[in-house]
Design a protein around this motif. Sequence first.
Motif, mmCIF file in Angstrom:
data_model
loop_
_atom_site.group_PDB
_atom_site.id
_atom_site.type_symbol
_atom_site.label_atom_id
_atom_site.label_comp_id
_atom_site.label_asym_id
_atom_site.label_seq_id
_atom_site.Cartn_x
_atom_site.Cartn_y
_atom_site.Cartn_z
ATOM 1 N N GLU A 17 -7.987 -1.736 -0.717
ATOM 2 C CA GLU A 17 -7.482 -3.106 -0.851
ATOM 3 C C GLU A 17 -6.663 -3.498 0.368
ATOM 4 O O GLU A 17 -6.741 -4.636 0.849
ATOM 5 C CB GLU A 17 -6.651 -3.227 -2.126
ATOM 6 C CG GLU A 17 -7.483 -3.149 -3.398
ATOM 7 C CD GLU A 17 -6.646 -3.079 -4.652
ATOM 8 O OE1 GLU A 17 -7.043 -3.695 -5.671
ATOM 9 O OE2 GLU A 17 -5.587 -2.402 -4.638
ATOM 10 N N TYR A 18 -5.883 -2.569 0.872
ATOM 11 C CA TYR A 18 -5.117 -2.842 2.086
ATOM 12 C C TYR A 18 -6.047 -3.184 3.245
ATOM 13 O O TYR A 18 -5.845 -4.173 3.956
ATOM 14 C CB TYR A 18 -4.243 -1.629 2.441
ATOM 15 C CG TYR A 18 -3.675 -1.697 3.838
ATOM 16 C CD1 TYR A 18 -2.765 -2.695 4.189
ATOM 17 C CD2 TYR A 18 -4.058 -0.785 4.806
ATOM 18 C CE1 TYR A 18 -2.252 -2.777 5.474
ATOM 19 C CE2 TYR A 18 -3.545 -0.851 6.092
ATOM 20 C CZ TYR A 18 -2.645 -1.846 6.424
ATOM 21 O OH TYR A 18 -2.144 -1.927 7.698
ATOM 22 N N THR A 70 -4.384 -0.210 -3.341
ATOM 23 C CA THR A 70 -5.071 0.964 -2.810
ATOM 24 C C THR A 70 -5.307 0.810 -1.309
ATOM 25 O O THR A 70 -5.170 -0.283 -0.740
ATOM 26 C CB THR A 70 -6.424 1.149 -3.498
ATOM 27 O OG1 THR A 70 -7.288 0.036 -3.133
ATOM 28 C CG2 THR A 70 -6.283 1.194 -5.012
ATOM 29 N N GLU A 71 -5.712 1.904 -0.688
ATOM 30 C CA GLU A 71 -6.034 1.845 0.745
ATOM 31 C C GLU A 71 -7.199 0.876 0.994
ATOM 32 O O GLU A 71 -7.184 0.113 1.958
ATOM 33 C CB GLU A 71 -6.384 3.230 1.272
ATOM 34 C CG GLU A 71 -6.711 3.238 2.760
ATOM 35 C CD GLU A 71 -6.990 4.626 3.313
ATOM 36 O OE1 GLU A 71 -7.326 4.716 4.514
ATOM 37 O OE2 GLU A 71 -6.888 5.609 2.555
ATOM 38 N N GLY A 120 2.268 2.111 -3.215
ATOM 39 C CA GLY A 120 1.309 2.411 -4.264
ATOM 40 C C GLY A 120 0.913 1.232 -5.118
ATOM 41 O O GLY A 120 0.226 1.398 -6.135
ATOM 42 N N TRP A 175 0.826 -1.203 0.000
ATOM 43 C CA TRP A 175 0.000 0.000 0.000
ATOM 44 C C TRP A 175 0.866 1.263 0.000
ATOM 45 O O TRP A 175 0.664 2.171 -0.799
ATOM 46 C CB TRP A 175 -0.938 -0.019 1.205
ATOM 47 C CG TRP A 175 -1.718 1.244 1.407
ATOM 48 C CD1 TRP A 175 -2.289 2.030 0.447
ATOM 49 C CD2 TRP A 175 -2.011 1.871 2.655
ATOM 50 N NE1 TRP A 175 -2.924 3.111 1.022
ATOM 51 C CE2 TRP A 175 -2.770 3.028 2.370
ATOM 52 C CE3 TRP A 175 -1.735 1.554 3.971
ATOM 53 C CZ2 TRP A 175 -3.234 3.883 3.371
ATOM 54 C CZ3 TRP A 175 -2.201 2.398 4.976
ATOM 55 C CH2 TRP A 175 -2.939 3.548 4.679
ATOM 56 N N ASP A 177 -9.122 -5.368 -5.956
ATOM 57 C CA ASP A 177 -10.230 -4.866 -6.767
ATOM 58 C C ASP A 177 -10.513 -5.838 -7.916
ATOM 59 O O ASP A 177 -9.603 -6.201 -8.679
ATOM 60 C CB ASP A 177 -9.867 -3.486 -7.319
ATOM 61 C CG ASP A 177 -11.063 -2.745 -7.916
ATOM 62 O OD1 ASP A 177 -11.954 -3.410 -8.499
ATOM 63 O OD2 ASP A 177 -11.101 -1.512 -7.810
ATOM 64 N N ARG A 186 -9.273 -5.304 -11.523
ATOM 65 C CA ARG A 186 -7.915 -5.630 -11.956
ATOM 66 C C ARG A 186 -7.961 -6.915 -12.795
ATOM 67 O O ARG A 186 -8.767 -7.810 -12.529
ATOM 68 C CB ARG A 186 -6.992 -5.847 -10.758
ATOM 69 C CG ARG A 186 -6.716 -4.601 -9.920
ATOM 70 C CD ARG A 186 -5.723 -4.950 -8.816
ATOM 71 N NE ARG A 186 -5.454 -3.869 -7.892
ATOM 72 C CZ ARG A 186 -4.491 -2.959 -8.054
ATOM 73 N NH1 ARG A 186 -3.726 -3.003 -9.131
ATOM 74 N NH2 ARG A 186 -4.293 -2.025 -7.143
#
Length: 372
Positions: free
Chosen positions: A245-246, A242-243, A239, A236, A325, A328
């Motif tokens: 996803e973290y 994403t936040e 980069g 995360w 996500d 992806r």
Amino acid sequence: MAGKASAQVIAMRGAGYYSSNTVGAKAVIDKAGDLVVAALGSMAIKPAKTAFSVCDYGAADGGTSLDMMRRLVEKVRERAPDRAIQITYTDLPHNDFSALFRLTQGLLGDQSKTPLAETPNLYIAGSGTSFYKQIVPDGSLHLGFSATAMHWLSKRPGLIADHVQAVGATVAEQALFRRQAMADWDTILLARAKELAPGGKLVLANFCADEQGRYLGHTGGVNMFDAFARHWRDLWTKGRITEAEYRGATFQQFYKTPDEFAAPFRDKGSAVSRAGLRLKHLSTAVTACPYAADFARHGDAAAFASAYVPTLRSWSETVFAGALDAKRSAHERGSIIDAFYGAYEADVAQNPAGHAMDYVHCFMVIDKKGGR
């Protein structure tokens, strides 16, 4: 048990992946086998026209419990040589039952042993039903067994903001997970109470947080779940994810204490006690990580890392893959997950001291009133 978060990935990775990458789980089951044998010795097993019924709850591909099942069959046959035995292996619908049936029929695994399925008058079945539901008819089960499975919750009560497992959650977050775990424990036990015949027994080996505060991967040295969280957080901060996803990577698990396991039995007015279940044995034990033990002998850090991290990946992968996500591409998701476990493996190879996945279990024997 493969678990909700990992069974699909295990199936994709090929037959027998789970049992071949969970050597420690088999060591726990071998240890629990002594309790199974003792439980059978206290039961009134007699010749009968009805089958002696056994369930293995959360069996995954069945490989880790094969030797224990052989011991069980041998002990039943010593008491009732001609009695039929029915073994029902249970897990979630997406479990790799194909691998289970091939293992029990000798088409996978150790080819030197007589396949379990070739035992005369022994019947093997699979049930794609969660152990949160009743699996066999009322009063028909003689011995139920489960190992390393019932820490999985029926639902995730929330996300953990800055960690991946309840062991690293805030007090408030832990309370949500504990509440769910205790409700689930009642549900599991009440389903078993309906299934068990009078005098029937359950032998369970569940992950726990023991009397010294130890739990899976936290018995001294590097904390495994903290390491998971650190490497996931690194993706995360760099980069790569994403936040959202973290924060989405939260294990749907909780490790109860021995007192929490025992609570429904100590309360004589609980639904579990009223259903006739009694706690006959409770103990905790640590099973040393076999990969760390091998490393202590050979001293090759890279070899240790390449053997150790796959066993972590075998049961944890889709917790992290599932947090990514869905927009992806499959290739991108795979690349991120490979990078995650690759970083963990490189970390272990560079700094191997303290890395280990020691198992910490609560062993229980439970019976239902009505037998001797």
